[in-house]
Enzyme design. Structure first.
Site, PDB file in Angstrom:
ATOM      1  N   GLU A  85      39.573  45.996  33.388  1.00  0.00           N
ATOM      2  CA  GLU A  85      38.455  45.545  33.223  1.00  0.00           C
ATOM      3  C   GLU A  85      38.094  44.416  34.456  1.00  0.00           C
ATOM      4  OE1 GLU A  85      35.599  46.068  31.499  1.00  0.00           O
ATOM      5  OE2 GLU A  85      36.380  47.632  30.564  1.00  0.00           O
ATOM      6  N   THR A 126      45.405  40.113  41.282  1.00  0.00           N
ATOM      7  CA  THR A 126      44.354  39.438  41.903  1.00  0.00           C
ATOM      8  C   THR A 126      44.574  37.919  42.595  1.00  0.00           C
ATOM      9  OG1 THR A 126      42.002  38.577  41.761  1.00  0.00           O
ATOM     10  CG2 THR A 126      43.440  38.795  39.825  1.00  0.00           C
ATOM     11  N   ASP A 127      44.118  37.461  43.565  1.00  0.00           N
ATOM     12  CA  ASP A 127      44.006  36.024  43.919  1.00  0.00           C
ATOM     13  C   ASP A 127      43.630  35.016  42.741  1.00  0.00           C
ATOM     14  OD1 ASP A 127      41.412  36.564  44.240  1.00  0.00           O
ATOM     15  OD2 ASP A 127      41.542  36.043  46.423  1.00  0.00           O
ATOM     16  N   GLU A 128      42.790  35.687  41.961  1.00  0.00           N
ATOM     17  CA  GLU A 128      42.232  34.803  40.943  1.00  0.00           C
ATOM     18  C   GLU A 128      43.178  34.309  40.078  1.00  0.00           C
ATOM     19  OE1 GLU A 128      38.285  35.826  39.392  1.00  0.00           O
ATOM     20  OE2 GLU A 128      37.828  37.012  41.125  1.00  0.00           O
ATOM     21  N   TYR A 150      38.499  36.912  32.623  1.00  0.00           N
ATOM     22  CA  TYR A 150      39.075  37.980  33.496  1.00  0.00           C
ATOM     23  C   TYR A 150      40.430  37.486  34.349  1.00  0.00           C
ATOM     24  CZ  TYR A 150      40.023  40.600  37.974  1.00  0.00           C
ATOM     25  OH  TYR A 150      40.715  41.106  39.118  1.00  0.00           O
ATOM     26  N   ALA A 152      42.240  35.099  33.560  1.00  0.00           N
ATOM     27  CA  ALA A 152      43.308  34.821  32.362  1.00  0.00           C
ATOM     28  C   ALA A 152      43.893  36.039  32.231  1.00  0.00           C
ATOM     29  CB  ALA A 152      42.759  33.959  31.298  1.00  0.00           C
ATOM     30  N   LYS A 154      44.425  38.699  33.662  1.00  0.00           N
ATOM     31  CA  LYS A 154      45.296  39.300  34.942  1.00  0.00           C
ATOM     32  C   LYS A 154      46.514  38.439  34.869  1.00  0.00           C
ATOM     33  CE  LYS A 154      44.362  42.163  37.243  1.00  0.00           C
ATOM     34  NZ  LYS A 154      44.560  43.622  37.309  1.00  0.00           N
ATOM     35  N   LEU A 190      29.296  41.340  44.370  1.00  0.00           N
ATOM     36  CA  LEU A 190      28.477  40.587  45.405  1.00  0.00           C
ATOM     37  C   LEU A 190      28.039  41.927  46.401  1.00  0.00           C
ATOM     38  CD1 LEU A 190      27.038  37.927  46.374  1.00  0.00           C
ATOM     39  CD2 LEU A 190      29.100  37.786  47.941  1.00  0.00           C
ATOM     40  N   ARG A 273      27.350  30.550  37.924  1.00  0.00           N
ATOM     41  CA  ARG A 273      28.291  31.255  36.624  1.00  0.00           C
ATOM     42  C   ARG A 273      29.021  30.233  36.156  1.00  0.00           C
ATOM     43  NH1 ARG A 273      32.387  35.282  39.915  1.00  0.00           N
ATOM     44  NH2 ARG A 273      31.078  36.876  39.609  1.00  0.00           N
TER      45      ARG A 273
HETATM   46  P1  NAD Z   1      36.874  49.232  39.153  1.00  0.00           P
HETATM   47  O1  NAD Z   1      36.220  48.247  38.086  1.00  0.00           O
HETATM   48  O2  NAD Z   1      35.983  49.459  40.241  1.00  0.00           O
HETATM   49  O3  NAD Z   1      37.805  49.995  38.481  1.00  0.00           O
HETATM   50  C1  NAD Z   1      38.628  49.928  37.311  1.00  0.00           C
HETATM   51  C2  NAD Z   1      39.017  51.493  36.782  1.00  0.00           C
HETATM   52  O4  NAD Z   1      39.804  51.255  35.640  1.00  0.00           O
HETATM   53  C3  NAD Z   1      37.812  52.352  36.501  1.00  0.00           C
HETATM   54  O5  NAD Z   1      37.945  53.763  36.854  1.00  0.00           O
HETATM   55  C4  NAD Z   1      37.998  52.343  34.873  1.00  0.00           C
HETATM   56  O6  NAD Z   1      37.441  53.504  34.339  1.00  0.00           O
HETATM   57  C5  NAD Z   1      39.457  52.193  34.730  1.00  0.00           C
HETATM   58  N1  NAD Z   1      39.883  51.444  33.342  1.00  0.00           N
HETATM   59  C6  NAD Z   1      39.303  50.485  32.880  1.00  0.00           C
HETATM   60  N2  NAD Z   1      39.874  50.436  31.519  1.00  0.00           N
HETATM   61  C7  NAD Z   1      40.712  51.269  31.398  1.00  0.00           C
HETATM   62  C8  NAD Z   1      41.560  51.487  30.483  1.00  0.00           C
HETATM   63  N3  NAD Z   1      41.825  50.976  29.239  1.00  0.00           N
HETATM   64  N4  NAD Z   1      42.556  52.652  30.833  1.00  0.00           N
HETATM   65  C9  NAD Z   1      42.401  53.853  31.780  1.00  0.00           C
HETATM   66  N5  NAD Z   1      41.528  53.197  32.548  1.00  0.00           N
HETATM   67  C10 NAD Z   1      40.642  52.153  32.641  1.00  0.00           C
HETATM   68  O7  NAD Z   1      38.094  48.107  39.784  1.00  0.00           O
HETATM   69  P2  NAD Z   1      38.565  47.967  41.286  1.00  0.00           P
HETATM   70  O8  NAD Z   1      37.602  46.693  41.770  1.00  0.00           O
HETATM   71  O9  NAD Z   1      38.915  49.127  41.799  1.00  0.00           O
HETATM   72  O10 NAD Z   1      39.972  46.811  40.740  1.00  0.00           O
HETATM   73  C11 NAD Z   1      41.303  47.809  40.713  1.00  0.00           C
HETATM   74  C12 NAD Z   1      42.180  46.670  40.477  1.00  0.00           C
HETATM   75  O11 NAD Z   1      42.301  45.829  41.542  1.00  0.00           O
HETATM   76  C13 NAD Z   1      41.818  45.863  39.052  1.00  0.00           C
HETATM   77  O12 NAD Z   1      43.276  45.659  38.459  1.00  0.00           O
HETATM   78  C14 NAD Z   1      41.468  44.699  39.727  1.00  0.00           C
HETATM   79  O13 NAD Z   1      41.917  43.510  38.786  1.00  0.00           O
HETATM   80  C15 NAD Z   1      42.200  44.307  40.887  1.00  0.00           C
HETATM   81  N6  NAD Z   1      41.729  43.710  42.254  1.00  0.00           N
HETATM   82  C16 NAD Z   1      40.295  43.920  42.592  1.00  0.00           C
HETATM   83  C17 NAD Z   1      39.647  43.153  43.622  1.00  0.00           C
HETATM   84  C18 NAD Z   1      38.192  43.413  43.886  1.00  0.00           C
HETATM   85  O14 NAD Z   1      37.940  42.650  44.854  1.00  0.00           O
HETATM   86  N7  NAD Z   1      37.568  44.579  43.526  1.00  0.00           N
HETATM   87  C19 NAD Z   1      40.502  42.184  44.251  1.00  0.00           C
HETATM   88  C20 NAD Z   1      41.734  42.112  43.740  1.00  0.00           C
HETATM   89  C21 NAD Z   1      42.458  42.896  42.713  1.00  0.00           C
HETATM   90  O1  DAU Z   2      39.137  37.568  44.337  1.00  0.00           O
HETATM   91  C1  DAU Z   2      39.498  39.011  43.832  1.00  0.00           C
HETATM   92  C2  DAU Z   2      38.594  39.248  42.809  1.00  0.00           C
HETATM   93  O2  DAU Z   2      37.344  39.402  43.550  1.00  0.00           O
HETATM   94  C3  DAU Z   2      38.838  40.586  41.893  1.00  0.00           C
HETATM   95  O3  DAU Z   2      39.963  40.078  41.210  1.00  0.00           O
HETATM   96  C4  DAU Z   2      37.686  40.731  41.170  1.00  0.00           C
HETATM   97  O4  DAU Z   2      37.923  41.928  40.344  1.00  0.00           O
HETATM   98  C5  DAU Z   2      36.217  40.761  41.839  1.00  0.00           C
HETATM   99  O5  DAU Z   2      35.371  41.384  40.841  1.00  0.00           O
HETATM  100  C6  DAU Z   2      36.080  39.654  42.595  1.00  0.00           C
HETATM  101  O6  DAU Z   2      35.912  38.463  41.849  1.00  0.00           O
HETATM  102  P1  DAU Z   2      34.736  37.628  42.308  1.00  0.00           P
HETATM  103  O7  DAU Z   2      33.958  37.128  41.202  1.00  0.00           O
HETATM  104  O8  DAU Z   2      35.103  36.912  43.269  1.00  0.00           O
HETATM  105  O9  DAU Z   2      33.676  38.725  42.806  1.00  0.00           O
HETATM  106  P2  DAU Z   2      32.133  39.098  42.917  1.00  0.00           P
HETATM  107  O10 DAU Z   2      31.817  39.909  43.672  1.00  0.00           O
HETATM  108  O11 DAU Z   2      31.553  38.984  41.391  1.00  0.00           O
HETATM  109  O12 DAU Z   2      31.443  37.385  43.457  1.00  0.00           O
HETATM  110  C7  DAU Z   2      32.014  36.999  44.409  1.00  0.00           C
HETATM  111  C8  DAU Z   2      31.174  35.803  44.688  1.00  0.00           C
HETATM  112  O13 DAU Z   2      29.483  36.054  44.948  1.00  0.00           O
HETATM  113  C9  DAU Z   2      31.241  34.730  43.466  1.00  0.00           C
HETATM  114  O14 DAU Z   2      31.627  33.520  44.243  1.00  0.00           O
HETATM  115  C10 DAU Z   2      30.174  34.753  42.818  1.00  0.00           C
HETATM  116  C11 DAU Z   2      28.978  35.132  43.851  1.00  0.00           C
HETATM  117  N1  DAU Z   2      27.961  36.038  43.156  1.00  0.00           N
HETATM  118  C12 DAU Z   2      28.354  37.269  42.694  1.00  0.00           C
HETATM  119  C13 DAU Z   2      27.292  38.138  42.168  1.00  0.00           C
HETATM  120  C14 DAU Z   2      27.741  39.231  41.313  1.00  0.00           C
HETATM  121  C15 DAU Z   2      26.541  35.676  43.361  1.00  0.00           C
HETATM  122  O15 DAU Z   2      26.218  34.528  43.828  1.00  0.00           O
HETATM  123  N2  DAU Z   2      25.848  36.405  42.606  1.00  0.00           N
HETATM  124  C16 DAU Z   2      26.004  37.845  42.103  1.00  0.00           C
HETATM  125  O16 DAU Z   2      24.909  38.367  41.555  1.00  0.00           O
END
Ligand code: NAD
Ligand code: DAU
Length: 337
Positions: A85, A126-128, A150, A152, A154, A190, A273
């Site tokens: 998630e 993640t960097d979070e 989230y 926490a 990770k 975003l 947020r």
């Molecule tokens: P996403 O939300 O697009 O995709 C998550 C995928 O995991 C989906 O296909 C979902 O169906 C699947 N999934 C969820 N729960 C599951 C379960 N219990 N069993 C099997 N499959 C399940 O996510 P994303 O943005 O592609 O992120 C992928 C990974 O990278 C995550 O672990 C996330 O924490 C990490 N990450 C994301 C970002 C970002 O900016 N998007 C940055 C750094 C790290």
């Molecule tokens: O840093 C890596 C992380 O980046 C990943 O681990 C997460 O899975 C991914 O969701 C992302 O987290 P963020 O919270 O940084 O991403 P998000 O796109 O939700 O938000 C980016 C920034 O934009 C953040 O400061 C919140 C802001 N934001 C986001 C949304 C969705 C807004 O201002 N308005 C919005 O509606």
């Protein structure tokens, strides 16, 4: 490495990894295991659907019996875990699924390495996990200070991985990526939310003052970082994958509006947020020492990303129905008034 299980491979970054690996390694077989939650989407895998080296299995990573069956049936030697998630705002509304998938699910995958003959697990983190970084850059040995459910969850997974490495000496590696953007990103984050909303001339809900800083990484650079760690990373180690491209949110939004030819009057400053981290920033020298280098500039990648959403309305319009609209209402209705 011959039979790779990509968990969460139907999501944004996981599917980019699958498309890349099928092309880059002609002797690898890739099995995607995905629960197909709201974020999982088989359309993301259409480009590889008919490839004989690709298979799809619908399953939950926290369902040990199902994961065991898939590992055994496909002779899996390597797991790359994207399944999670992933949306911070959803974790604030409802944390339970985050603990279940992001922590319990990772424990099940660790057991596949400990007991079922899987030789290597790469876990995508993640960097979070480092929390808010007012100044300087996080290095891999820094302590964790997650601030959202989230982050926490990770961090919890990473602690479990560390414990399994220390206790059982498992072959596990971790990557910590920064904010990733590109095609096929579920339109709740975003970039993907704001691009698709702006196309429809809808208001863009920018949290607080919009001065929060994120480090933007193009999805293809994230994927090659994961590939590098998969093949060259040292067991028990974590590697930052940074975009080294810090921008305040407001600047990112202005840039994408400019690219779309849309007015800045679409921007609405809305309630922030809770627990919102002001800045993430990482040092990625450790990954660079393995030979990785980013290939995409922010400007070029942003242009390509915007163009992709403009040209692929078929992909995101069908997502913006049903569950998506319910979530949108819960998250934004009162903020936007
Ligand atoms: P996403 O939300 O697009 O995709 C998550 C995928 O995991 C989906 O296909 C979902 O169906 C699947 N999934 C969820 N729960 C599951 C379960 N219990 N069993 C099997 N499959 C399940 O996510 P994303 O943005 O592609 O992120 C992928 C990974 O990278 C995550 O672990 C996330 O924490 C990490 N990450 C994301 C970002 C970002 O900016 N998007 C940055 C750094 C790290
Ligand atoms: O840093 C890596 C992380 O980046 C990943 O681990 C997460 O899975 C991914 O969701 C992302 O987290 P963020 O919270 O940084 O991403 P998000 O796109 O939700 O938000 C980016 C920034 O934009 C953040 O400061 C919140 C802001 N934001 C986001 C949304 C969705 C807004 O201002 N308005 C919005 O509606």
């Amino acid at each position: 490495m011959k039979n790779i299980l990509v968990t969460g491979g139907a999501g944004f970054i996981g599917s980019a990894f699958v498309r890349y690996m099928i092309d880059a390694y002609p002797d690898y077989h890739v099995v995607v295991l995905d629960k197909l939650t709201y974020a999982g989407n088989l359309d993301n895998l259409l480009p590889v659907r008919d490839n004989p080296r690709y298979r799809f299995e619908r399953a939950d990573i926290a369902d040990r019996a199902a994961v065991e069956r898939i590992v055994e049936q496909h002779g899996i030697d390597t797991i790359v875990n994207f399944a999670a998630e992933t949306h911070v705002d959803r974790s604030i509304l409802q944390p339970d699924a985050f603990i279940y998938t992001d922590v319990v699910g990772v424990y099940v995958l660790l057991e596949m390495v400990r007991q079922k003959g899987v030789q290597r697990l790469l876990h995508v983190s993640t960097d979070e996990v480092y929390g808010d970084i007012p100044q300087g850059y996080s290095v891999e040995t820094d302590p964790f200070a997650p601030n959202s459910p989230y982050a926490a969850s990770k961090a919890g997974a990473e602690l479990m991985i560390r414990a399994y490495y220390q206790t059982y000496g498992l072959n596990v590696v971790v990557t910590r990526g920064s904010n990733t953007f590109g095609p096929y990103q579920y339109p709740e984050k975003l970039m993907s939310l704001f691009i698709t909303e702006a196309i429809d001339n809808r208001p863009l809900p920018l949290y607080g003052d919009g001065r929060q800083v994120r480090d933007w990484l193009y999805v293809l650079d994230h994927v090659t970082g994961i590939d590098t760690v998969l093949h060259k990373g040292v067991a028990g180690e974590a590697y930052n994958i940074a975009g080294e491209n810090e921008r305040p949110n407001i600047d990112v939004v202005r840039a994408l509006l400019k690219e779309l030819g849309k007015p800045e009057s679409l921007i609405r400053h809305v309630a922030d947020r809770p627990g919102h981290d002001r800045r993430y920033a990482m040092n990625c020298d450790k990954l660079r020492a393995l030979g990785w280098q980013r290939q995409h500039s922010f400007e070029e990648a942003l242009r390509e990303t915007v163009a992709w959403y403009v040209q692929n309305e078929w992909w995101w319009r069908k997502i913006k129905t049903g569950e998506y609209l319910e979530y949108y209402k819960t998250q934004y209705a009162s903020r936007l008034g």
